[in-house]
Design a protein around this motif. Structure first.
Motif, PDB file in Angstrom:
ATOM      1  N   SER A  41       7.967  -7.300  -4.972  1.00 44.20           N
ATOM      2  CA  SER A  41       7.060  -8.454  -5.134  1.00 44.20           C
ATOM      3  C   SER A  41       5.961  -8.483  -4.075  1.00 44.20           C
ATOM      4  N   SER A  42       6.020  -7.611  -3.066  1.00 46.34           N
ATOM      5  CA  SER A  42       4.918  -7.496  -2.103  1.00 46.34           C
ATOM      6  C   SER A  42       3.685  -6.831  -2.712  1.00 46.34           C
ATOM      7  N   PHE A  43       3.876  -6.146  -3.841  1.00 46.10           N
ATOM      8  CA  PHE A  43       2.788  -5.357  -4.431  1.00 46.10           C
ATOM      9  C   PHE A  43       2.276  -6.013  -5.703  1.00 46.10           C
ATOM     10  N   PRO A  44       1.162  -6.745  -5.620  1.00 50.95           N
ATOM     11  CA  PRO A  44       0.629  -7.381  -6.825  1.00 50.95           C
ATOM     12  C   PRO A  44       0.429  -6.379  -7.972  1.00 50.95           C
ATOM     13  N   ALA A  62       0.264   7.647  -6.139  1.00 47.14           N
ATOM     14  CA  ALA A  62      -0.908   7.704  -5.253  1.00 47.14           C
ATOM     15  C   ALA A  62      -0.652   6.894  -3.981  1.00 47.14           C
ATOM     16  N   HIS A  63      -0.016   5.734  -4.139  1.00 47.41           N
ATOM     17  CA  HIS A  63       0.265   4.922  -2.958  1.00 47.41           C
ATOM     18  C   HIS A  63       1.297   5.613  -2.065  1.00 47.41           C
ATOM     19  N   GLY A  64       2.304   6.220  -2.695  1.00 46.50           N
ATOM     20  CA  GLY A  64       3.306   6.957  -1.922  1.00 46.50           C
ATOM     21  C   GLY A  64       2.678   8.072  -1.107  1.00 46.50           C
ATOM     22  N   LEU A  65       1.712   8.752  -1.709  1.00 43.31           N
ATOM     23  CA  LEU A  65       1.004   9.833  -1.005  1.00 43.31           C
ATOM     24  C   LEU A  65       0.284   9.301   0.233  1.00 43.31           C
ATOM     25  N   ILE A  66      -0.389   8.158   0.089  1.00 46.40           N
ATOM     26  CA  ILE A  66      -1.135   7.615   1.240  1.00 46.40           C
ATOM     27  C   ILE A  66      -0.171   7.192   2.352  1.00 46.40           C
ATOM     28  N   VAL A  67       0.965   6.610   1.954  1.00 41.14           N
ATOM     29  CA  VAL A  67       1.954   6.177   2.956  1.00 41.14           C
ATOM     30  C   VAL A  67       2.464   7.390   3.744  1.00 41.14           C
ATOM     31  N   GLU A  90      -1.476  -5.075  11.595  1.00 43.87           N
ATOM     32  CA  GLU A  90      -2.237  -6.299  11.315  1.00 43.87           C
ATOM     33  C   GLU A  90      -2.390  -6.519   9.816  1.00 43.87           C
ATOM     34  N   SER A  91      -2.683  -5.447   9.057  1.00 45.65           N
ATOM     35  CA  SER A  91      -2.855  -5.649   7.616  1.00 45.65           C
ATOM     36  C   SER A  91      -1.520  -5.997   6.960  1.00 45.65           C
ATOM     37  N   HIS A  92      -0.440  -5.341   7.386  1.00 42.60           N
ATOM     38  CA  HIS A  92       0.854  -5.637   6.755  1.00 42.60           C
ATOM     39  C   HIS A  92       1.354  -7.035   7.127  1.00 42.60           C
ATOM     40  N   SER A  93       1.071  -7.462   8.336  1.00 45.03           N
ATOM     41  CA  SER A  93       1.540  -8.776   8.736  1.00 45.03           C
ATOM     42  C   SER A  93       0.657  -9.890   8.170  1.00 45.03           C
ATOM     43  N   LYS A  95      -2.321  -9.678   6.064  1.00 47.23           N
ATOM     44  CA  LYS A  95      -2.883  -9.609   4.707  1.00 47.23           C
ATOM     45  C   LYS A  95      -1.772  -9.491   3.665  1.00 47.23           C
ATOM     46  N   HIS A  96      -0.882  -8.496   3.850  1.00 43.26           N
ATOM     47  CA  HIS A  96       0.143  -8.259   2.825  1.00 43.26           C
ATOM     48  C   HIS A  96       1.408  -9.092   3.037  1.00 43.26           C
ATOM     49  N   LYS A  97       1.523  -9.737   4.216  1.00 45.25           N
ATOM     50  CA  LYS A  97       2.681 -10.612   4.508  1.00 45.25           C
ATOM     51  C   LYS A  97       4.018  -9.881   4.314  1.00 45.25           C
ATOM     52  N   ILE A  98       4.144  -8.742   4.922  1.00 42.09           N
ATOM     53  CA  ILE A  98       5.358  -7.935   4.780  1.00 42.09           C
ATOM     54  C   ILE A  98       6.328  -8.276   5.924  1.00 42.09           C
ATOM     55  N   PRO A  99       7.538  -8.755   5.594  1.00 43.41           N
ATOM     56  CA  PRO A  99       8.525  -8.985   6.658  1.00 43.41           C
ATOM     57  C   PRO A  99       8.812  -7.666   7.390  1.00 43.41           C
ATOM     58  N   GLN A 101      11.467  -6.598   8.499  1.00 43.97           N
ATOM     59  CA  GLN A 101      12.716  -6.001   7.980  1.00 43.97           C
ATOM     60  C   GLN A 101      12.448  -4.992   6.873  1.00 43.97           C
ATOM     61  N   TYR A 102      11.344  -5.171   6.140  1.00 47.93           N
ATOM     62  CA  TYR A 102      11.044  -4.220   5.066  1.00 47.93           C
ATOM     63  C   TYR A 102      10.716  -2.839   5.642  1.00 47.93           C
ATOM     64  N   PHE A 103      10.199  -2.808   6.856  1.00 44.71           N
ATOM     65  CA  PHE A 103       9.955  -1.508   7.499  1.00 44.71           C
ATOM     66  C   PHE A 103      11.281  -0.825   7.855  1.00 44.71           C
ATOM     67  N   GLU A 104      12.293  -1.629   8.199  1.00 43.30           N
ATOM     68  CA  GLU A 104      13.620  -1.037   8.443  1.00 43.30           C
ATOM     69  C   GLU A 104      14.179  -0.473   7.141  1.00 43.30           C
TER      70      GLU A 104
HETATM   71  N1  HKL Z   1       2.897   1.028   4.574  1.00 49.87           N
HETATM   72  C1  HKL Z   1       2.215   2.072   5.110  1.00 49.87           C
HETATM   73  C2  HKL Z   1       3.113   2.836   5.941  1.00 49.87           C
HETATM   74  C3  HKL Z   1       4.186   1.079   5.046  1.00 49.87           C
HETATM   75  C4  HKL Z   1       6.381   3.470   6.147  1.00 49.87           C
HETATM   76  C5  HKL Z   1       5.576   2.607   6.611  1.00 49.87           C
HETATM   77  C6  HKL Z   1       4.323   2.199   5.920  1.00 49.87           C
HETATM   78  C7  HKL Z   1       2.755   4.097   6.685  1.00 49.87           C
HETATM   79  N2  HKL Z   1       3.999  -1.212   3.150  1.00 49.87           N
HETATM   80  O1  HKL Z   1      -1.895  -3.381  -0.484  1.00 49.87           O
HETATM   81  C8  HKL Z   1      -1.323  -2.674   0.303  1.00 49.87           C
HETATM   82  C9  HKL Z   1       0.040  -2.725   0.676  1.00 49.87           C
HETATM   83  C10 HKL Z   1       0.264  -1.697   1.601  1.00 49.87           C
HETATM   84  C11 HKL Z   1      -0.850  -0.972   1.877  1.00 49.87           C
HETATM   85  C12 HKL Z   1      -1.987  -1.538   1.080  1.00 49.87           C
HETATM   86  C13 HKL Z   1       1.236  -3.368   0.489  1.00 49.87           C
HETATM   87  C14 HKL Z   1       1.511  -4.531  -0.412  1.00 49.87           C
HETATM   88  C15 HKL Z   1       2.189  -2.678   1.338  1.00 49.87           C
HETATM   89  N3  HKL Z   1       1.532  -1.655   2.003  1.00 49.87           N
HETATM   90  C16 HKL Z   1       3.530  -2.974   1.467  1.00 49.87           C
HETATM   91  C17 HKL Z   1       4.359  -2.266   2.344  1.00 49.87           C
HETATM   92  C18 HKL Z   1       5.765  -2.560   2.554  1.00 49.87           C
HETATM   93  C19 HKL Z   1       6.585  -3.624   1.843  1.00 49.87           C
HETATM   94  C20 HKL Z   1       7.474  -3.043   0.825  1.00 49.87           C
HETATM   95  C21 HKL Z   1       6.223  -1.673   3.504  1.00 49.87           C
HETATM   96  C22 HKL Z   1       7.627  -1.575   4.067  1.00 49.87           C
HETATM   97  C23 HKL Z   1       5.107  -0.829   3.854  1.00 49.87           C
HETATM   98  C24 HKL Z   1       5.217   0.191   4.769  1.00 49.87           C
HETATM   99  C25 HKL Z   1       0.882   2.395   4.884  1.00 49.87           C
HETATM  100 FE1  HKL Z   1       2.169  -0.356   3.336  1.00 49.87          FE
HETATM  101  N4  HKL Z   1       0.342   0.527   3.377  1.00 49.87           N
HETATM  102  C26 HKL Z   1      -0.792   0.108   2.753  1.00 49.87           C
HETATM  103  C27 HKL Z   1       0.051   1.663   4.095  1.00 49.87           C
HETATM  104  C28 HKL Z   1      -1.379   2.086   3.924  1.00 49.87           C
HETATM  105  C29 HKL Z   1      -1.356   3.377   3.178  1.00 49.87           C
HETATM  106  C30 HKL Z   1      -1.969   0.985   3.087  1.00 49.87           C
HETATM  107  C31 HKL Z   1      -3.022   0.202   3.788  1.00 49.87           C
HETATM  108  C32 HKL Z   1      -3.883   0.889   4.812  1.00 49.87           C
HETATM  109  C33 HKL Z   1      -4.174  -0.060   5.985  1.00 49.87           C
HETATM  110  O2  HKL Z   1      -3.580  -1.086   6.129  1.00 49.87           O
HETATM  111  O3  HKL Z   1      -5.091   0.295   6.866  1.00 49.87           O
HETATM  112  C34 HKL Z   1      -5.345  -0.572   7.949  1.00 49.87           C
END
Ligand code: HKL
Ligand code: NA
Length: 146
Positions: A41-44, A62-67, A90-93, A95-99, A101-104
């Protein structure tokens, strides 16, 4: 902190990931969504897709590749990664509001997927990658709080 030797073990194991970054990135995201459904639900873009649609989604791949590419960039810095982590945190906290714990959760999933896909990913390699992801998550967490 990690020693130079530990980072080298990480990068040796990670070279297998770099040989199929889209495949591994896709597998990681699909496993994350399957094992921890709340993360979807973090991913619209993805949250309304069925499991079958997620499996065949080019966007997920594609998103997996960037990660994976981002993690490759971070690991190659061998701990000198603050400049890469700050915008990511900063973007995850904010903009995307990712807890955090999801990184763990994704860290555990990455090690699991690597163990399945890489033939010679032994105990040393697994321990080093686990530790690197723990450093990564801890340092992201520092920027979450600041
Ligand atoms: N994201 C990562 C990495 C991670 C393994 C750790 C990483 C590396 N992301 O809309 C976007 C969302 C992103 C990104 C754009 C979104 C929703 C999201 N990400 C969610 C997560 C979660 C929650 C399930 C977790 C654990 C996670 C972890 C790298 Fe993540 N993510 C992006 C990215 C990059 C590829 C992009 C954004 C690029 C960016 O923020 O540049 C400042
Ligand atoms: Na981001």
């Amino acid at each position: 902190a990690m020693s130079e030797g530990e980072w080298n073990v990480v990068l040796k194991a990670w070279a297998h990931v770099e040989s199929d970054p889209a495949g591994i990135g896709q597998a990681v995201l699909l496993r994350l969504f399957a094992d921890h459904k709340e993360t979807l639900s973090s991913f619209p873009k993805f949250k309304n897709l069925s499991p079958a649609e997620l499996q065949s989604s080019g966007d997920v791949r594609a998103h997996g590749l960037i990660v994976v590419n981002k993690l490759t960039e971070v690991f190659k810095k061998k701990g000198e990664h603050a400049n890469s982590l700050k915008p990511l945190a900063e973007s995850h906290s904010k903009k995307h509001k990712i807890p955090i714990q999801y990184f763990e959760m994704i860290s555990d999933v990455i090690v699991k997927v690597m163990a399945e896909k890489i033939a010679d990913f032994g105990a040393d390699g697994q321990a080093a990658v686990r530790k690197a992801l723990k450093v990564f998550t801890t340092d992201i967490g520092i920027f979450y709080e600041s």
